[in-house]
Design a protein around this motif. Structure first.
Motif, mmCIF file in Angstrom:
data_model
loop_
_atom_site.group_PDB
_atom_site.id
_atom_site.type_symbol
_atom_site.label_atom_id
_atom_site.label_comp_id
_atom_site.label_asym_id
_atom_site.label_seq_id
_atom_site.Cartn_x
_atom_site.Cartn_y
_atom_site.Cartn_z
ATOM 1 N N THR A 33 0.950 -1.192 0.007
ATOM 2 C CA THR A 33 -0.140 0.091 -0.070
ATOM 3 C C THR A 33 0.806 1.441 -0.036
ATOM 4 O O THR A 33 0.523 2.084 -0.448
ATOM 5 C CB THR A 33 -1.019 0.246 1.034
ATOM 6 N N LYS A 34 1.956 1.069 0.694
ATOM 7 C CA LYS A 34 3.115 2.326 0.914
ATOM 8 C C LYS A 34 3.492 2.737 -0.532
ATOM 9 O O LYS A 34 3.524 3.702 -1.025
ATOM 10 C CB LYS A 34 4.029 2.184 1.704
ATOM 11 N N GLN A 35 3.800 1.359 -1.141
ATOM 12 C CA GLN A 35 4.532 1.734 -2.580
ATOM 13 C C GLN A 35 3.258 2.391 -3.523
ATOM 14 O O GLN A 35 4.018 3.205 -4.508
ATOM 15 C CB GLN A 35 4.797 0.341 -3.259
ATOM 16 N N HIS A 36 2.263 2.259 -3.340
ATOM 17 C CA HIS A 36 1.063 3.107 -4.146
ATOM 18 C C HIS A 36 0.714 4.360 -3.529
ATOM 19 O O HIS A 36 -0.446 4.733 -3.675
ATOM 20 C CB HIS A 36 0.091 1.922 -4.256
ATOM 21 N N ASN A 37 1.533 4.716 -2.553
ATOM 22 C CA ASN A 37 0.981 5.968 -1.722
ATOM 23 C C ASN A 37 -0.232 6.040 -1.140
ATOM 24 O O ASN A 37 -0.995 6.967 -1.079
ATOM 25 C CB ASN A 37 1.012 7.224 -2.676
ATOM 26 N N PHE A 38 -0.523 4.771 -0.618
ATOM 27 C CA PHE A 38 -1.783 4.992 0.450
ATOM 28 C C PHE A 38 -1.427 5.006 1.645
ATOM 29 O O PHE A 38 -0.308 4.585 2.040
ATOM 30 C CB PHE A 38 -2.694 3.523 0.280
ATOM 31 N N THR A 39 -2.274 5.478 2.413
ATOM 32 C CA THR A 39 -1.967 5.364 4.011
ATOM 33 C C THR A 39 -2.592 3.952 4.607
ATOM 34 O O THR A 39 -3.389 3.516 4.194
ATOM 35 C CB THR A 39 -2.464 6.633 4.634
ATOM 36 N N PHE A 40 -1.869 3.377 5.356
ATOM 37 C CA PHE A 40 -2.126 2.060 5.712
ATOM 38 C C PHE A 40 -2.685 2.052 7.248
ATOM 39 O O PHE A 40 -2.024 2.571 8.182
ATOM 40 C CB PHE A 40 -1.149 1.085 5.945
ATOM 41 N N VAL A 41 -3.951 1.340 7.484
ATOM 42 C CA VAL A 41 -4.294 1.391 8.829
ATOM 43 C C VAL A 41 -4.768 -0.072 9.324
ATOM 44 O O VAL A 41 -5.181 -0.660 8.420
ATOM 45 C CB VAL A 41 -5.920 2.275 8.915
ATOM 46 N N LEU A 42 -4.320 -0.340 10.430
ATOM 47 C CA LEU A 42 -4.445 -1.632 11.029
ATOM 48 C C LEU A 42 -5.641 -1.779 12.177
ATOM 49 O O LEU A 42 -5.455 -0.983 13.118
ATOM 50 C CB LEU A 42 -3.086 -2.122 11.410
ATOM 51 N N CYS A 43 -6.426 -2.542 12.094
ATOM 52 C CA CYS A 43 -7.666 -2.974 12.907
ATOM 53 C C CYS A 43 -7.558 -4.125 13.539
ATOM 54 O O CYS A 43 -7.655 -4.914 12.969
ATOM 55 C CB CYS A 43 -8.993 -2.402 12.258
ATOM 56 N N ASN A 44 -7.593 -4.160 14.795
ATOM 57 C CA ASN A 44 -7.450 -5.441 15.380
ATOM 58 C C ASN A 44 -8.942 -5.946 16.084
ATOM 59 O O ASN A 44 -9.617 -4.954 16.872
ATOM 60 C CB ASN A 44 -6.614 -5.529 16.570
ATOM 61 N N THR A 45 -9.723 -6.887 15.501
ATOM 62 C CA THR A 45 -10.761 -6.960 15.864
ATOM 63 C C THR A 45 -11.155 -8.373 16.873
ATOM 64 O O THR A 45 -12.461 -8.377 17.543
ATOM 65 C CB THR A 45 -11.514 -7.517 14.577
ATOM 66 N N ASP A 46 -10.192 -8.846 17.404
ATOM 67 C CA ASP A 46 -10.528 -9.985 18.219
ATOM 68 C C ASP A 46 -11.831 -11.177 17.808
ATOM 69 O O ASP A 46 -12.378 -11.859 18.734
ATOM 70 C CB ASP A 46 -11.084 -9.623 19.833
ATOM 71 N N ASP A 47 -11.869 -11.054 16.591
ATOM 72 C CA ASP A 47 -12.786 -11.938 16.025
ATOM 73 C C ASP A 47 -14.329 -11.714 16.449
ATOM 74 O O ASP A 47 -15.070 -12.623 16.777
ATOM 75 C CB ASP A 47 -12.449 -13.454 16.188
ATOM 76 N N ASP A 48 -14.382 -10.331 17.025
ATOM 77 C CA ASP A 48 -15.873 -10.051 17.659
ATOM 78 C C ASP A 48 -16.549 -9.123 16.698
ATOM 79 O O ASP A 48 -16.069 -8.283 15.888
ATOM 80 C CB ASP A 48 -15.201 -9.345 18.866
ATOM 81 N N ILE A 49 -17.690 -9.566 16.288
ATOM 82 C CA ILE A 49 -18.415 -9.170 15.169
ATOM 83 C C ILE A 49 -18.843 -7.784 15.444
ATOM 84 O O ILE A 49 -18.616 -6.840 14.550
ATOM 85 C CB ILE A 49 -19.591 -10.008 14.808
ATOM 86 N N ASP A 50 -18.810 -7.368 16.801
ATOM 87 C CA ASP A 50 -19.408 -5.942 17.156
ATOM 88 C C ASP A 50 -18.033 -4.918 16.746
ATOM 89 O O ASP A 50 -18.408 -3.951 16.305
ATOM 90 C CB ASP A 50 -19.729 -5.895 18.588
ATOM 91 N N LYS A 51 -16.721 -5.582 17.136
ATOM 92 C CA LYS A 51 -15.532 -4.609 17.067
ATOM 93 C C LYS A 51 -15.644 -4.565 15.403
ATOM 94 O O LYS A 51 -15.289 -3.721 15.047
ATOM 95 C CB LYS A 51 -14.651 -5.213 17.683
ATOM 96 N N GLU A 52 -15.739 -5.713 14.864
ATOM 97 C CA GLU A 52 -15.747 -5.435 13.098
ATOM 98 C C GLU A 52 -16.692 -4.627 12.400
ATOM 99 O O GLU A 52 -16.445 -3.721 11.856
ATOM 100 C CB GLU A 52 -15.989 -6.928 12.485
ATOM 101 N N MET A 53 -17.806 -4.610 13.053
ATOM 102 C CA MET A 53 -18.987 -3.579 12.513
ATOM 103 C C MET A 53 -18.647 -2.258 12.684
ATOM 104 O O MET A 53 -18.737 -1.320 12.047
ATOM 105 C CB MET A 53 -20.274 -4.132 12.921
ATOM 106 N N ALA A 54 -18.149 -2.034 14.050
ATOM 107 C CA ALA A 54 -17.783 -0.706 14.526
ATOM 108 C C ALA A 54 -16.600 -0.192 13.614
ATOM 109 O O ALA A 54 -16.743 0.872 13.016
ATOM 110 C CB ALA A 54 -17.356 -0.753 15.852
#
Ligand code: RIB
Length: 276
Positions: A33-54
């Motif tokens: 993503t960096k090579q293509h000049n995008f900013t990269f964001v990492l989200c940790n969800t704990d496999d929890d659907i509520d966190k994922e949807m949020a």
């Protein structure tokens, strides 16, 4: 420009940031993503659907350009109407989405075949979580190799959850239940480390009395004693490929769905050894 009104941002959702598999995967996504000049964001969800949807909601608000998802709970309906290109990585979400996975069933068969080839006669399995597509495929591969053996019984399988702690307990349970187990296929490396610990705590020598093979090929497996034999996934390659597919989709909205599957490779270390 094509990106008018967008954020020039790509997000990756991972289920367990504590498992070194996912930082290794994230590293690859970030590089591309960096090579293509995008900013990269990492989200940790704990496999929890509520966190994922949020997270999905927040990313939509931020007009993120594309999302790579590793999940076992998100369904096609959940992401319907996101209006953002999405690629599934490592775990299948929906047949309508592009995906990058590995050949889990074949890899599992090869793991068991390796144990057979070195002379193991009672081969048990610590599986991954029931709801994870790749864990199901690894279990399927194991079963295809052992279910017709005379000795086989479903009690040679213990359910794990891809985490270290439960795998230690699951392995202890297996080894206490079946004293004849001489080979163990564990569904991921982190649990493989737990299995090594279990053998140690029961005074069972690896690989002399018990051969252990796991799955993933994370670097942690090289550092244990004995070092862990594994079916290595091309983790970096898979992450990089998912990012490339996503970027192609962002830049050309009409791209067809593609499902790419990499092979895994046996990496023989000290936790398995040929019987003489
Ligand atoms: O170790 C994490 C596991 O979860 C891996 O085997 C990977 O394939 C993922 O789904």
């Amino acid at each position: 420009s094509l990106f008018k009104g967008r954020s020039k941002m790509i997000a990756l959702l991972v289920p367990d940031i504590m498992n070194p598999f996912f930082p290794e995967l994230a590293r690859a996504v970030e590089d591309v993503t960096k090579q293509h000049n995008f900013t990269f964001v990492l989200c940790n969800t704990d496999d929890d659907i509520d966190k994922e949807m949020a997270y999905l909601d927040a990313l939509k608000q931020k007009s993120v350009d594309g999302i790579i998802i590793v999940s076992s709970t998100i369904t096609a309906e959940d992401i319907n109407g996101m209006g953002t290109p999405i690629v599934a990585l490592d775990r299948i979400l929906s047949s309508s989405l592009s995906s990058v996975t590995v050949n889990n069933c074949v890899g599992a068969r090869e793991a068991v075949q390796h144990l057979k080839a070195i002379g193991c006669q009672r081969i048990a399995h610590v599986s991954g979580p029931e709801n994870v597509s790749n864990a199901k495929q690894r279990l399927k591969g194991y079963l295809e190799e052992v279910q017709d053996e005379q000795w086989f019984h479903p009690s040679y399988i213990e359910q794990g959850d891809y985490h270290f702690e439960n795998a230690k307990a699951a392995t202890e349970k297996l080894l206490n239940k079946h004293r004849d187990i001489d080979g163990l296929f564990v569904a991921n490396d982190l649990m493989g480390v737990g299995a090594l610990k279990a053998a140690e705590s029961l005074g069972i020598n690896v690989p002399e009395d018990l051969s252990i093979i796991a799955f993933d090929g994370i670097s942690l497996g090289e550092t244990t004693s004995p070092a862990l034999t594994t079916m290595a996934q091309p983790i970096y390659q898979a992450g990089a490929r998912a990012a490339e597919i996503l970027i192609e989709q962002i830049e050309n909205q009409n791209l067809a769905t593609t499902n790419e599957e990499f092979s895994v490779k046996l990496v023989e270390r000290q936790s398995t050894r040929r019987c003489s």
